[in-house]
Scaffold this active site. Structure first.
Site, PDB file in Angstrom:
ATOM      1  N   TYR A   1      -6.145   7.871  -6.092  1.00  7.27           N
ATOM      2  CA  TYR A   1      -5.053   7.052  -5.578  1.00  7.27           C
ATOM      3  C   TYR A   1      -5.325   6.698  -4.119  1.00  7.27           C
ATOM      4  O   TYR A   1      -5.212   5.535  -3.717  1.00  7.27           O
ATOM      5  CB  TYR A   1      -3.727   7.807  -5.706  1.00  7.27           C
ATOM      6  CG  TYR A   1      -2.532   7.011  -5.247  1.00  7.27           C
ATOM      7  CD1 TYR A   1      -2.216   5.791  -5.848  1.00  7.27           C
ATOM      8  CD2 TYR A   1      -1.703   7.481  -4.238  1.00  7.27           C
ATOM      9  CE1 TYR A   1      -1.115   5.059  -5.433  1.00  7.27           C
ATOM     10  CE2 TYR A   1      -0.603   6.761  -3.824  1.00  7.27           C
ATOM     11  CZ  TYR A   1      -0.303   5.549  -4.421  1.00  7.27           C
ATOM     12  OH  TYR A   1       0.788   4.823  -4.004  1.00  7.27           O
TER      13      TYR A   1
ATOM     14  N   LYS B   1      -6.156   2.941  -2.278  1.00  7.28           N
ATOM     15  CA  LYS B   1      -5.325   2.409  -1.200  1.00  7.28           C
ATOM     16  C   LYS B   1      -6.098   2.290   0.111  1.00  7.28           C
ATOM     17  O   LYS B   1      -5.925   1.314   0.851  1.00  7.28           O
ATOM     18  CB  LYS B   1      -4.074   3.290  -1.017  1.00  7.28           C
ATOM     19  CG  LYS B   1      -3.114   3.234  -2.203  1.00  7.28           C
ATOM     20  CD  LYS B   1      -2.645   1.815  -2.491  1.00  7.28           C
ATOM     21  CE  LYS B   1      -1.560   1.780  -3.559  1.00  7.28           C
ATOM     22  NZ  LYS B   1      -1.069   0.403  -3.826  1.00  7.28           N
TER      23      LYS B   1
ATOM     24  N   SER C   1       0.860  -1.175   0.000  1.00  6.97           N
ATOM     25  CA  SER C   1       0.000   0.000   0.000  1.00  6.97           C
ATOM     26  C   SER C   1       0.904   1.234   0.000  1.00  6.97           C
ATOM     27  O   SER C   1       1.860   1.305  -0.770  1.00  6.97           O
ATOM     28  CB  SER C   1      -0.937  -0.028   1.213  1.00  6.97           C
ATOM     29  OG  SER C   1      -1.799   1.087   1.218  1.00  6.97           O
TER      30      SER C   1
END
Length: 277
Positions: A149, A153, A135
């Site tokens: 993004y 994650k 991650s």
């Protein structure tokens, strides 16, 4: 130490490449997925059958199942499954195209979910194993200009944290790796940028437009790769592995702020309870 067998997605560059190089040099076997087999031709030539390369785009869900099944069938026991494939998408939420949004989630989150799901029956059958999810500190902290993004994650971290509780009874352990910035090609070559809108010029979200020209990141990818490999030998597995002083700083600040906001609502939260509670 007895040689182990690893399945790692995205071994053509970055942390995936660094891990693969080190593991092969140490005598371990690696099933490594790439989109372009030529990217690991040098490793295949140097290490032969130690490296089992497979062409895969993790957004190809039938392909994920096929490659994972074939890896276990041909290599037998796989000790560690590493979800590494992914990339950064940057730009204000409004600037992103629908295709960019879909592809980021499909790659960073759904792809990792499906690799884990494909591996689970095999890990259960063999009596255990380790899943390592790459991650970022951006799975706990946020910056403007990185909405999708972060979404990918934060999403995969939630999945993996819950998964760890589901599969512990089968001897399967899960570690979420949260690196800070590393001197890989993530910024220069791996980052994808939205088409800028003039409305966001001069706003915090516009800062990410210069990511490809930003100063070098502090993290040493070789040291990070070594730390991830070392973590696979720990029992019990670390739930999270924080790599880099910048990662620690960003996550500490974000978690401290979130906890303070939560504590401030302790009394007001209880006002919505049923009297019977």
């Amino acid at each position: 130490m007895t040689a182990r067998t690893w399945l790692i997605t995205g071994v053509s560059s970055g942390l995936g490449r660094r891990m693969t190089e080190r593991l092969l040099a140490d005598g371990d076997r690696v099933a490594g997925t790439v989109r372009d087999p030529d990217a690991v031709a040098d490793l295949k030539s140097a290490y032969g059958d130690q490296l089992w390369p497979a062409e895969l785009d993790v957004t190809d869900l039938p392909g994920v199942r096929r490659v994972v099944d074939e890896a276990f069938e041909e290599l037998g026991r796989i000790d560690v499954v590493v979800n590494n494939a992914g990339y950064g998408l940057f730009g204000a939420a409004e600037e992103l195209s629908d295709e960019q949004v879909r592809h980021e989630i499909d790659t960073n989150m759904t792809g990792s979910v499906q690799v884990a799901r494909a591996a689970l029956p095999h890990l259960r059958e063999q009596g255990g194993g380790r899943i390592i999810q790459i991650s970022t500190y951006g799975g706990q902290a946020t910056h403007p200009g990185a909405t999708l993004y972060h979404a990918s994650k934060w999403g995969i971290e939630g999945f993996m944290e819950s998964l760890a509780k589901e599969v512990a009874a089968f001897g399967i352990e899960v570690t979420i790796v949260e690196p800070g910035g590393a001197r890989t090609g993530f910024r220069s070559g791996g980052a994808r940028l939205a088409e800028p809108l003039a409305a966001y010029d001069g706003t915090p979200a516009a800062v990410v437009r210069g990511i490809r020209n930003a100063p070098p990141s502090p993290g040493d990818p070789a040291k990070m790769a070594a730390a991830i490999i070392e973590s696979a030998g720990r029992t019990p597995a670390p739930r999270r592995l924080v790599l880099g002083s910048d990662s620690y700083r960003f996550m500490h600040d974000a978690l401290t702020e979130r906890l303070a906001e939560l504590e401030a609502q302790k009394e007001s939260a209880a006002t919505t309870d049923s009297p019977a509670a």
